[in-house]
Motif scaffolding. Sequence first.
Motif, short mmCIF file in Angstrom:
data_model
loop_
_atom_site.label_atom_id
_atom_site.label_comp_id
_atom_site.label_asym_id
_atom_site.label_seq_id
_atom_site.Cartn_x
_atom_site.Cartn_y
_atom_site.Cartn_z
N ALA A 37 -12.75 -84.32 -91.77
CA ALA A 37 -12.31 -85.47 -92.57
C ALA A 37 -11.62 -85.01 -93.85
O ALA A 37 -10.60 -85.59 -94.26
CB ALA A 37 -13.50 -86.38 -92.89
N LEU A 38 -12.15 -83.98 -94.49
CA LEU A 38 -11.53 -83.45 -95.71
C LEU A 38 -10.13 -82.90 -95.42
O LEU A 38 -9.20 -83.11 -96.19
CB LEU A 38 -12.39 -82.36 -96.33
N VAL A 39 -10.01 -82.22 -94.28
CA VAL A 39 -8.72 -81.65 -93.89
C VAL A 39 -7.73 -82.75 -93.50
O VAL A 39 -6.59 -82.78 -93.96
CB VAL A 39 -8.91 -80.64 -92.74
N ARG A 40 -8.18 -83.69 -92.68
CA ARG A 40 -7.30 -84.77 -92.22
C ARG A 40 -6.80 -85.64 -93.38
O ARG A 40 -5.67 -86.12 -93.36
CB ARG A 40 -8.01 -85.64 -91.20
N SER A 41 -7.64 -85.84 -94.37
CA SER A 41 -7.25 -86.67 -95.51
C SER A 41 -6.31 -85.93 -96.46
O SER A 41 -5.69 -86.56 -97.31
CB SER A 41 -8.50 -87.11 -96.28
N GLY A 42 -6.24 -84.61 -96.32
CA GLY A 42 -5.41 -83.82 -97.23
C GLY A 42 -6.15 -83.38 -98.48
O GLY A 42 -5.60 -82.68 -99.32
N GLU A 43 -7.40 -83.82 -98.61
CA GLU A 43 -8.18 -83.44 -99.78
C GLU A 43 -8.44 -81.94 -99.82
O GLU A 43 -8.47 -81.33 -100.89
CB GLU A 43 -9.51 -84.20 -99.80
N LEU A 44 -8.60 -81.34 -98.63
CA LEU A 44 -8.76 -79.90 -98.51
C LEU A 44 -7.58 -79.38 -97.69
O LEU A 44 -7.53 -79.57 -96.47
CB LEU A 44 -10.08 -79.55 -97.82
N PRO A 45 -6.59 -78.76 -98.34
CA PRO A 45 -5.41 -78.28 -97.62
C PRO A 45 -5.79 -77.24 -96.56
O PRO A 45 -6.63 -76.37 -96.79
CB PRO A 45 -4.56 -77.63 -98.72
N ALA A 46 -5.17 -77.37 -95.39
CA ALA A 46 -5.42 -76.44 -94.29
C ALA A 46 -4.16 -76.34 -93.44
O ALA A 46 -3.24 -77.15 -93.57
CB ALA A 46 -6.58 -76.94 -93.44
N ILE A 47 -4.14 -75.34 -92.58
CA ILE A 47 -3.02 -75.15 -91.66
C ILE A 47 -3.56 -75.01 -90.24
O ILE A 47 -4.72 -74.65 -90.05
CB ILE A 47 -2.16 -73.93 -92.02
N LYS A 48 -2.71 -75.33 -89.27
CA LYS A 48 -3.07 -75.14 -87.86
C LYS A 48 -2.38 -73.87 -87.37
O LYS A 48 -1.20 -73.67 -87.60
CB LYS A 48 -2.61 -76.33 -87.02
N ILE A 49 -3.15 -73.03 -86.69
CA ILE A 49 -2.66 -71.74 -86.23
C ILE A 49 -2.90 -71.60 -84.74
O ILE A 49 -3.94 -72.02 -84.24
CB ILE A 49 -3.41 -70.59 -86.96
N GLY A 50 -1.97 -70.98 -84.05
CA GLY A 50 -2.17 -70.64 -82.65
C GLY A 50 -1.88 -71.77 -81.69
O GLY A 50 -1.68 -72.92 -82.07
N GLY A 51 -1.90 -71.42 -80.41
CA GLY A 51 -1.58 -72.37 -79.36
C GLY A 51 -2.57 -73.51 -79.25
O GLY A 51 -2.21 -74.61 -78.85
N ARG A 52 -3.82 -73.25 -79.57
CA ARG A 52 -4.84 -74.31 -79.51
C ARG A 52 -4.97 -75.07 -80.81
O ARG A 52 -5.80 -75.97 -80.94
CB ARG A 52 -6.19 -73.71 -79.12
N GLY A 53 -4.16 -74.71 -81.79
CA GLY A 53 -4.15 -75.44 -83.06
C GLY A 53 -5.45 -75.35 -83.83
O GLY A 53 -6.01 -76.36 -84.25
N GLN A 54 -5.93 -74.14 -84.02
CA GLN A 54 -7.16 -73.93 -84.77
C GLN A 54 -6.89 -74.11 -86.26
O GLN A 54 -5.93 -73.54 -86.80
CB GLN A 54 -7.71 -72.52 -84.52
N TRP A 55 -7.73 -74.89 -86.92
CA TRP A 55 -7.57 -75.11 -88.36
C TRP A 55 -8.04 -73.89 -89.13
O TRP A 55 -9.06 -73.29 -88.80
CB TRP A 55 -8.38 -76.32 -88.81
N ARG A 56 -7.30 -73.56 -90.20
CA ARG A 56 -7.68 -72.50 -91.11
C ARG A 56 -7.48 -72.98 -92.53
O ARG A 56 -6.52 -73.68 -92.84
CB ARG A 56 -6.83 -71.24 -90.89
N VAL A 57 -8.42 -72.61 -93.38
CA VAL A 57 -8.38 -72.98 -94.80
C VAL A 57 -8.26 -71.69 -95.60
O VAL A 57 -9.07 -70.77 -95.42
CB VAL A 57 -9.64 -73.75 -95.22
N GLU A 58 -7.27 -71.62 -96.44
CA GLU A 58 -7.12 -70.43 -97.27
C GLU A 58 -8.28 -70.39 -98.27
O GLU A 58 -8.64 -71.42 -98.87
CB GLU A 58 -5.77 -70.47 -97.99
#
Length: 73
Positions: free
Chosen positions: A24-45
């Motif tokens: 929810a934090l990632v989807r709302s943009g409150e916690l910036p994240a990126i999707k990586i790889g073919g399966r779209g794994q979320w990563r947070v710096e």
Amino acid sequence: MAPRFLQLADVCEILNISSAQAYALVRSGELPAIKIGGRGQWRVEATELEEFIQRKYVETRDLVRSGGDDIFE
């Protein structure tokens, strides 16, 4: 050397929250994240997570100072 990017499971552990809360934090943009790889794994710096934590400290301090009704909820 600490990793630059964290999996959402790591974020959950660090913040002691559920995976649903982390998503929810990632989807709302409150916690910036990126999707990586073919399966779209979320990563947070790691630096983004630390900035998020610092923002929460500021928000909480401001809430306490203002005497907000939801301090203890």
